[in-house]
Design a protein around this motif. Structure first.
Motif, short mmCIF file in Angstrom:
data_model
loop_
_atom_site.label_atom_id
_atom_site.label_comp_id
_atom_site.label_asym_id
_atom_site.label_seq_id
_atom_site.Cartn_x
_atom_site.Cartn_y
_atom_site.Cartn_z
N GLU A 14 -35.84 -36.74 8.19
CA GLU A 14 -36.06 -35.69 7.76
C GLU A 14 -34.74 -34.46 7.37
OE1 GLU A 14 -39.45 -33.75 9.94
OE2 GLU A 14 -40.78 -34.86 9.33
N LYS A 36 -33.82 -30.02 6.96
CA LYS A 36 -34.64 -29.49 7.41
C LYS A 36 -34.17 -28.18 7.11
CE LYS A 36 -34.65 -27.53 11.56
NZ LYS A 36 -34.84 -27.35 12.61
N ASP A 84 -35.24 -34.81 -1.95
CA ASP A 84 -36.93 -34.76 -2.09
C ASP A 84 -36.95 -36.78 -2.39
OD1 ASP A 84 -36.32 -34.36 -4.04
OD2 ASP A 84 -37.59 -33.57 -4.97
N PRO A 116 -38.58 -36.58 3.48
CA PRO A 116 -38.98 -35.68 3.18
C PRO A 116 -37.87 -34.26 3.84
CG PRO A 116 -39.89 -36.90 5.16
CD PRO A 116 -38.94 -37.73 5.01
N LEU A 172 -37.91 -30.27 4.51
CA LEU A 172 -38.62 -29.00 4.97
C LEU A 172 -37.90 -27.71 4.56
CD1 LEU A 172 -39.32 -30.51 8.67
CD2 LEU A 172 -41.04 -30.92 7.32
N SER A 198 -38.55 -23.62 5.97
CA SER A 198 -39.32 -22.70 6.75
C SER A 198 -38.37 -21.88 6.54
CB SER A 198 -38.91 -22.88 8.48
OG SER A 198 -37.60 -22.90 9.18
N GLN A 236 -40.46 -30.12 -4.18
CA GLN A 236 -41.67 -31.61 -3.71
C GLN A 236 -40.96 -31.24 -2.10
OE1 GLN A 236 -44.07 -33.42 -4.71
NE2 GLN A 236 -43.79 -31.94 -6.69
N VAL A 237 -40.93 -30.14 -1.54
CA VAL A 237 -41.04 -29.47 -0.58
C VAL A 237 -41.81 -28.83 0.89
CG1 VAL A 237 -38.35 -29.38 -0.39
CG2 VAL A 237 -40.02 -27.91 -0.49
N ARG A 238 -41.67 -29.79 1.88
CA ARG A 238 -43.06 -29.01 2.96
C ARG A 238 -43.08 -27.81 3.34
NH1 ARG A 238 -44.10 -34.46 6.99
NH2 ARG A 238 -44.66 -35.61 5.10
N PHE A 239 -43.37 -26.76 3.36
CA PHE A 239 -43.23 -25.89 4.03
C PHE A 239 -43.51 -25.48 5.57
CE2 PHE A 239 -45.41 -22.26 5.57
CZ PHE A 239 -44.53 -20.77 5.11
N GLN A 240 -42.64 -25.09 6.48
CA GLN A 240 -42.51 -25.15 7.74
C GLN A 240 -42.73 -23.69 8.67
OE1 GLN A 240 -39.30 -27.35 9.70
NE2 GLN A 240 -40.60 -28.08 11.32
#
Length: 142
Positions: free
Chosen positions: A71, A73, A95, A99, A101, A103, A124-128
């Motif tokens: 990952e 971040k 991406d 994954p 991330l 934040s 295409q990212v994850r919100f954290q």
């Protein structure tokens, strides 16, 4: 706290844990080479944004070493950090490697704003959220 890869025994410990059958992950600042890390270890690599004041510590060659089990971040302090991170992700197609991330730095960037920017740009990212900071603030040892 601290950088695990700066510890002499880190790499042998990671290998020993993998050999013992554990699922192992390593969270690293991204300032040191991740190549020697046992390939069975999932690596969570932090890429420092300009707002951190530590962007010069990023080891950019680590980006080419990222795998689907890793990952990447980004902890972002403001809109300029977000734009920078978005451009880095797109330029290096990060991406598609692993994954990613995003934040918000607690107390500096409203997480709702960050979520809206991500949705607006269709990233295409994850919100954290930094859950440890929501639960314990900056308490030592948590």
């Amino acid at each position: 706290g601290g950088e695990p890869l700066a510890q002499k025994a880190c790499l042998p410990l990671l290998t020993a844990l993998c050999d013992a059958g554990y699922d192992v992950s390593l969270e690293t600042s991204g300032a040191l080479d991740i190549a020697p890390v046992d390939p069975r270890v999932a690596r969570i690599v932090d890429l420092k944004a300009p707002g951190s004041g530590e962007v010069d510590k990023n080891l950019w060659s680590n980006l080419n070493l990222l795998r689907p089990t890793d990952e990447l971040k980004f902890v972002l302090a403001d809109r300029a950090d977000y734009d920078w991170a978005r451009d880095i992700v797109e330029k290096h197609q990060l991406d598609r490697r692993c994954p990613v991330l995003f934040s918000a730095v607690q107390g500096r960037l409203n997480p709702t704003d960050l979520a809206e920017w991500i949705v607006s740009d269709r990233l295409q990212v994850r919100f954290q959220v930094q859950l440890h900071k929501l639960l314990w603030g900056n308490m030592q040892g948590k």
